[in-house]
Write a protein that holds these residues in place. Structure first.
Motif, PDB file in Angstrom:
ATOM      1  N   SER A 159       0.907  -1.216   0.050  1.00 27.88           N
ATOM      2  CA  SER A 159      -0.067   0.032  -0.033  1.00 27.88           C
ATOM      3  C   SER A 159       1.027   1.204   0.074  1.00 27.88           C
ATOM      4  CB  SER A 159      -1.049   0.071   1.283  1.00 27.88           C
ATOM      5  OG  SER A 159      -0.363  -0.005   2.382  1.00 27.88           O
ATOM      6  N   VAL A 160       0.158   2.458  -0.567  1.00 29.02           N
ATOM      7  CA  VAL A 160       0.994   3.625  -0.595  1.00 29.02           C
ATOM      8  C   VAL A 160       0.177   4.823  -0.325  1.00 29.02           C
ATOM      9  CG1 VAL A 160       1.921   4.962  -2.471  1.00 29.02           C
ATOM     10  CG2 VAL A 160       2.006   2.498  -2.663  1.00 29.02           C
ATOM     11  N   ARG A 161       0.850   5.879   0.116  1.00 30.86           N
ATOM     12  CA  ARG A 161       0.197   7.126   0.209  1.00 30.86           C
ATOM     13  C   ARG A 161       1.102   8.319  -0.223  1.00 30.86           C
ATOM     14  NH1 ARG A 161       0.651  10.322   5.074  1.00 30.86           N
ATOM     15  NH2 ARG A 161       1.796   9.471   6.533  1.00 30.86           N
ATOM     16  N   LEU A 162       0.532   9.395  -0.527  1.00 29.88           N
ATOM     17  CA  LEU A 162       1.172  10.477  -0.575  1.00 29.88           C
ATOM     18  C   LEU A 162       0.936  11.483   0.534  1.00 29.88           C
ATOM     19  CD1 LEU A 162       0.285  11.239  -4.179  1.00 29.88           C
ATOM     20  CD2 LEU A 162       2.486  11.042  -3.460  1.00 29.88           C
ATOM     21  N   ARG A 163       2.084  12.297   1.032  1.00 32.47           N
ATOM     22  CA  ARG A 163       1.776  12.905   2.293  1.00 32.47           C
ATOM     23  C   ARG A 163       1.245  14.027   2.370  1.00 32.47           C
ATOM     24  NH1 ARG A 163       7.476  12.903   4.248  1.00 32.47           N
ATOM     25  NH2 ARG A 163       7.024  11.231   5.545  1.00 32.47           N
ATOM     26  N   LYS A 164       1.233  14.921   1.340  1.00 36.39           N
ATOM     27  CA  LYS A 164       0.365  16.102   1.368  1.00 36.39           C
ATOM     28  C   LYS A 164      -0.751  16.358   0.228  1.00 36.39           C
ATOM     29  CE  LYS A 164       4.985  18.411   2.277  1.00 36.39           C
ATOM     30  NZ  LYS A 164       5.822  18.389   1.298  1.00 36.39           N
ATOM     31  N   SER A 165      -1.669  17.024   0.802  1.00 33.52           N
ATOM     32  CA  SER A 165      -2.978  17.198  -0.096  1.00 33.52           C
ATOM     33  C   SER A 165      -2.486  18.112  -1.368  1.00 33.52           C
ATOM     34  CB  SER A 165      -3.799  17.904   0.691  1.00 33.52           C
ATOM     35  OG  SER A 165      -4.945  18.740  -0.013  1.00 33.52           O
ATOM     36  N   GLY A 166      -2.955  17.552  -2.554  1.00 28.77           N
ATOM     37  CA  GLY A 166      -2.408  18.365  -3.629  1.00 28.77           C
ATOM     38  C   GLY A 166      -1.528  17.547  -4.304  1.00 28.77           C
ATOM     39  N   GLN A 167      -0.673  16.655  -3.891  1.00 25.38           N
ATOM     40  CA  GLN A 167       0.331  15.964  -4.325  1.00 25.38           C
ATOM     41  C   GLN A 167      -0.225  15.027  -5.381  1.00 25.38           C
ATOM     42  OE1 GLN A 167       2.626  14.796  -1.040  1.00 25.38           O
ATOM     43  NE2 GLN A 167       4.155  16.030  -1.598  1.00 25.38           N
ATOM     44  N   GLN A 168       0.619  14.660  -6.589  1.00 25.74           N
ATOM     45  CA  GLN A 168      -0.103  13.783  -7.415  1.00 25.74           C
ATOM     46  C   GLN A 168       1.218  13.159  -7.938  1.00 25.74           C
ATOM     47  OE1 GLN A 168      -2.420  15.046 -10.467  1.00 25.74           O
ATOM     48  NE2 GLN A 168      -3.219  16.648  -9.165  1.00 25.74           N
ATOM     49  N   ILE A 169       1.116  11.737  -8.516  1.00 29.19           N
ATOM     50  CA  ILE A 169       2.195  11.278  -9.121  1.00 29.19           C
ATOM     51  C   ILE A 169       1.817  10.719 -10.528  1.00 29.19           C
ATOM     52  CG2 ILE A 169       3.398  10.383  -7.386  1.00 29.19           C
ATOM     53  CD1 ILE A 169       1.996   7.557  -7.203  1.00 29.19           C
ATOM     54  N   SER A 170       2.602  10.760 -11.434  1.00 29.15           N
ATOM     55  CA  SER A 170       2.407  10.161 -12.765  1.00 29.15           C
ATOM     56  C   SER A 170       3.629   9.327 -13.327  1.00 29.15           C
ATOM     57  CB  SER A 170       2.061  11.305 -13.746  1.00 29.15           C
ATOM     58  OG  SER A 170       3.091  11.695 -14.576  1.00 29.15           O
ATOM     59  N   LEU A 171       3.370   8.359 -13.964  1.00 30.89           N
ATOM     60  CA  LEU A 171       4.437   7.175 -14.528  1.00 30.89           C
ATOM     61  C   LEU A 171       4.892   7.624 -15.852  1.00 30.89           C
ATOM     62  CD1 LEU A 171       3.343   4.131 -12.500  1.00 30.89           C
ATOM     63  CD2 LEU A 171       4.862   5.791 -11.730  1.00 30.89           C
ATOM     64  N   GLY A 172       4.694   8.942 -16.277  1.00 24.57           N
ATOM     65  CA  GLY A 172       4.800   8.940 -17.483  1.00 24.57           C
ATOM     66  C   GLY A 172       6.482   8.852 -18.124  1.00 24.57           C
ATOM     67  N   ALA A 173       7.203   8.829 -17.087  1.00 25.16           N
ATOM     68  CA  ALA A 173       8.839   8.689 -17.455  1.00 25.16           C
ATOM     69  C   ALA A 173       9.270   7.234 -17.037  1.00 25.16           C
ATOM     70  CB  ALA A 173       9.518   9.727 -16.691  1.00 25.16           C
ATOM     71  N   SER A 174       8.554   6.544 -16.570  1.00 22.95           N
ATOM     72  CA  SER A 174       8.922   5.002 -16.230  1.00 22.95           C
ATOM     73  C   SER A 174       7.856   3.975 -16.760  1.00 22.95           C
ATOM     74  CB  SER A 174       8.977   5.199 -14.808  1.00 22.95           C
ATOM     75  OG  SER A 174       8.102   5.395 -13.915  1.00 22.95           O
ATOM     76  N   ALA A 175       6.657   4.162 -16.776  1.00 24.52           N
ATOM     77  CA  ALA A 175       5.863   3.087 -16.734  1.00 24.52           C
ATOM     78  C   ALA A 175       6.145   2.266 -18.436  1.00 24.52           C
ATOM     79  CB  ALA A 175       4.283   3.587 -17.079  1.00 24.52           C
ATOM     80  N   LYS A 176       6.468   2.980 -19.322  1.00 21.46           N
ATOM     81  CA  LYS A 176       6.724   2.308 -20.550  1.00 21.46           C
ATOM     82  C   LYS A 176       7.862   1.279 -20.580  1.00 21.46           C
ATOM     83  CE  LYS A 176       6.842   5.676 -23.771  1.00 21.46           C
ATOM     84  NZ  LYS A 176       6.104   6.678 -23.461  1.00 21.46           N
ATOM     85  N   GLY A 177       8.885   1.833 -19.786  1.00 19.34           N
ATOM     86  CA  GLY A 177      10.284   1.046 -19.462  1.00 19.34           C
ATOM     87  C   GLY A 177       9.684  -0.321 -18.800  1.00 19.34           C
ATOM     88  N   TYR A 178       9.004  -0.085 -17.742  1.00 21.70           N
ATOM     89  CA  TYR A 178       8.548  -1.159 -16.933  1.00 21.70           C
ATOM     90  C   TYR A 178       7.766  -2.192 -17.579  1.00 21.70           C
ATOM     91  CZ  TYR A 178       6.377  -3.847 -13.178  1.00 21.70           C
ATOM     92  OH  TYR A 178       6.132  -4.936 -12.211  1.00 21.70           O
ATOM     93  N   ILE A 179       6.853  -1.709 -18.378  1.00 26.94           N
ATOM     94  CA  ILE A 179       5.966  -2.828 -19.372  1.00 26.94           C
ATOM     95  C   ILE A 179       6.671  -3.440 -20.388  1.00 26.94           C
ATOM     96  CG2 ILE A 179       3.999  -2.524 -20.848  1.00 26.94           C
ATOM     97  CD1 ILE A 179       2.945  -0.196 -19.160  1.00 26.94           C
ATOM     98  N   THR A 180       7.960  -2.535 -20.884  1.00 29.68           N
ATOM     99  CA  THR A 180       8.711  -3.184 -21.614  1.00 29.68           C
ATOM    100  C   THR A 180       9.450  -4.583 -21.028  1.00 29.68           C
ATOM    101  OG1 THR A 180       9.060  -1.309 -22.748  1.00 29.68           O
ATOM    102  CG2 THR A 180      10.818  -3.009 -23.298  1.00 29.68           C
TER     103      THR A 180
END
Ligand code: AMP
Ligand code: MG
Length: 330
Positions: A159-180
């Motif tokens: 499980s995962v959480r982000l500490r602060k309200s308004g924070q966001q993550i996106s995997l635009g720079a890593s997901a394609k490599g992981y899927i590869t």
């Protein structure tokens, strides 16, 4: 009796020949649109080649449903929705893996690679119909939210959480490599020894070409999509590029592109136009291409060495510099 035996032998040979013929290897290919990009897969396989490609497509779409921040029910969207409210969001093993690696590269790159940069990516929105340069005030306000340390991963409980309200993550720079990497693993399980995969310009060369020679992978020129900087001869390698020519807008002669330096809040500004990372692990190469693009060549050397990767740095004069053992045929 002799006749019966002869007939049986002939029948066995005929069946074996038909089987060998029907399972003769050939090239199968698939073109898929997913992960907001064009994907092409080409494999050498026996008669189950079509089924293997279907499995690959299903795996891509399954991982997209976990990783995409634009799909409401994805793991990443759920984490983003609960940012700052203290909830640990249960996620898949795959999401834990890609987040753990992303956080590790955040630390190793001294914060240049940071998937919490998403609110800044949204602010810049360089692919919008009418993009604009945000005010410095807007940038500084949002920059205060960017902090990879605030991704709190409980790997024992998945499980995962982000500490602060308004924070966001996106995997635009890593997901394609992981899927590869997942596709490579699947192909190896199916005993495929020759395949070439292209996920939006990120290439994986599996094994060798059907004739046993090395795969030849072109590295695109940032100046002209029809031109190549050169060609790499590789086997069992991922070749992953980050550049300022894929997603950008121009204003008053300045190019505002999609790779944001978390330290400044602005698209990274150095003389680089692209960085191509060559390595055996696609997820690592994907993270590193983005990190090295921001860091520049000199600061990238220890990072590339740590992960056993090579790289090609291309500057605005189309001059190329190399880290590691790279032979780029011109
Ligand atoms: P890539 O093409 O792999 O370099 O990934 C670029 C994408 O990653 C961008 O379109 C953003 O969505 C996201 N991104 C931008 N800057 C960063 C950064 N500093 N760290 C991590 N991801 C980023
Ligand atoms: Mg990347």
């Amino acid at each position: 009796m002799k006749k019966t035996l002869a007939a049986a032998v002939i029948l066995t040979i005929a069946v074996a020949a038909v089987c060998a013929f029907s399972n003769r290897e050939r090239t199968y290919s698939a073109d898929i649109f997913a992960l907001d990009t064009y994907i092409s897969l080409q494999i050498r396989a026996g008669k189950n080649g079509g089924d293997i490609l279907d499995e690959c497509e299903n795996r891509i779409k399954e991982l997209e449903r976990l990783f995409s921040h634009t799909i409401d029910e994805s793991d990443i969207s759920k984490i983003n929705r609960h940012a700052g409210d203290g909830t640990f969001v249960p996620v898949s093993r795959e999401t834990i893996e890609v987040l753990t690696l992303s956080k590790e590269i955040y630390t190793e790159s001294d914060g240049a690679f940071d998937i919490t940069v998403a609110p800044l990516v949204n602010l810049w929105n360089v692919t919008a119909e009418n993009p604009r340069v945000p005010s410095d005030g807007e940038i500084q306000n949002i920059k205060a939210l960017i902090c990879g340390d605030d991704i709190i991963i409980d790997s024992a409980a998945n499980s995962v959480r982000l500490r602060k309200s308004g924070q966001q993550i996106s995997l635009g720079a890593s997901a394609k490599g992981y899927i590869t990497d997942e596709l490579i693993r699947l192909l190896k399980e199916r005993r495929i020894t020759s395949a070439i995969l292209n996920l939006g310009g990120n290439t994986a060369a599996v094994g060798t070409k059907p004739d046993g020679s090395l795969w030849r992978v072109g590295v695109q020129s940032p100046d002209d999509s029809a031109e190549l900087l050169g060609v790499l001869s590789v086997s069992d390698k991922c070749v992953i590029t980050s550049g300022d020519y894929e997603r950008y807008f121009m204003q008053n002669g300045t190019r505002y592109h999609h790779i944001i330096d978390p330290k400044t809040g602005y698209p990274s500004q150095n003389s680089l136009r692209s960085v191509t990372v060559i390595g055996t692990n696609g997820a690592v190469a994907d993270c590193l291409s983005t990190a090295c693009f921001i860091l520049g060549k000199d600061k990238s050397v220890p990072l590339l060495e740590k992960y056993g990767c090579c790289a090609i740095f291309c500057d605005s004069d189309m001059n190329t510099e190399y880290v590691g053992d790279v032979v780029l045929e011109k």
